[in-house]
Design an enzyme around this catalytic site. Structure first.
Site, PDB file in Angstrom:
ATOM      1  N   CYS A  23       0.819  -1.230   0.000  1.00 14.13           N
ATOM      2  CA  CYS A  23       0.000   0.000   0.000  1.00 14.13           C
ATOM      3  C   CYS A  23       0.846   1.270   0.000  1.00 14.13           C
ATOM      4  CB  CYS A  23      -0.968   0.005   1.176  1.00 14.13           C
ATOM      5  SG  CYS A  23      -2.268  -1.229   0.984  1.00 14.13           S
ATOM      6  N   HIS A  27      -1.605   2.861  -6.167  1.00 16.28           N
ATOM      7  CA  HIS A  27      -2.529   1.822  -6.609  1.00 16.28           C
ATOM      8  C   HIS A  27      -3.942   2.392  -6.549  1.00 16.28           C
ATOM      9  CE1 HIS A  27      -2.532   1.470  -2.229  1.00 16.28           C
ATOM     10  NE2 HIS A  27      -3.730   0.890  -2.335  1.00 16.28           N
ATOM     11  N   HIS A  68     -11.664   9.239 -10.539  1.00 12.73           N
ATOM     12  CA  HIS A  68     -10.527   9.158 -11.455  1.00 12.73           C
ATOM     13  C   HIS A  68      -9.431  10.161 -11.093  1.00 12.73           C
ATOM     14  CE1 HIS A  68     -13.362   6.708 -13.677  1.00 12.73           C
ATOM     15  NE2 HIS A  68     -12.282   6.139 -14.204  1.00 12.73           N
ATOM     16  N   GLU A 130     -13.394   0.132   0.454  1.00 11.41           N
ATOM     17  CA  GLU A 130     -12.187   0.224  -0.362  1.00 11.41           C
ATOM     18  C   GLU A 130     -12.138  -0.959  -1.328  1.00 11.41           C
ATOM     19  OE1 GLU A 130      -8.255   2.106   1.110  1.00 11.41           O
ATOM     20  OE2 GLU A 130      -7.969  -0.065   1.210  1.00 11.41           O
TER      21      GLU A 130
END
Length: 138
Positions: A23, A27, A68, A130
């Site tokens: 993480c 990503h 985005h 998530e």
């Protein structure tokens, strides 16, 4: 108290500064946001809120700022600015690491109170997925 929930989906990238596994790298996720609002009574039409209003305000804000985009810690501004200048990628900075917890808290405590300040309802709960199996609730 009467509660209503609106679901919003968005795609965004992030990374967690100082994390000791994957993480720490850039990503992305397909986030699902559930906003629960409440009021003591319904309006003259029998509604707490028109779901279209939640869509217009909350989804409008999410689409403009998070969808985005890269959601980064403000300590990652150098990386964010380079990505933005080279690709045109939208970048949103948080005061803290962009964990699901911090994103949900930011929305509940800072963004949604301003968006809904003139309404007769308030946000009681934010649930942010998530992944399909992992979510936070504030």
């Amino acid at each position: 108290m009467i509660k209503c929930t609106r679901r919003i989906e968005f795609d965004a990238g992030h990374r967690i500064i100082g994390h000791q596994n994957k993480c720490q790298y850039l990503h992305g996720h397909r986030y699902v946001l559930e906003i629960t609002i409440a009021a003591k009574n319904t309006d003259e039409l029998g509604m707490v809120v028109d779901f279209g209003l939640i869509k217009d305000l909350a989804k409008g804000w999410v689409d403009e700022n998070f969808d985005h985009s890269l959601i980064l810690h403000q300590g990652d501004k150098e990386i964010g600015q380079k990505i933005e200048s080279h690709t045109g990628q939208k970048v949103y900075y948080l005061k803290n690491n962009p964990t699901a917890e911090n994103i949900a808290l930011h929305l509940k405590n800072e963004i949604f109170p301003k968006l809904f300040e003139s309404q007769k309802f308030f946000v009681t709960n934010i649930k942010l997925f998530e992944t399909p199996n992992c979510f936070v609730e504030v």
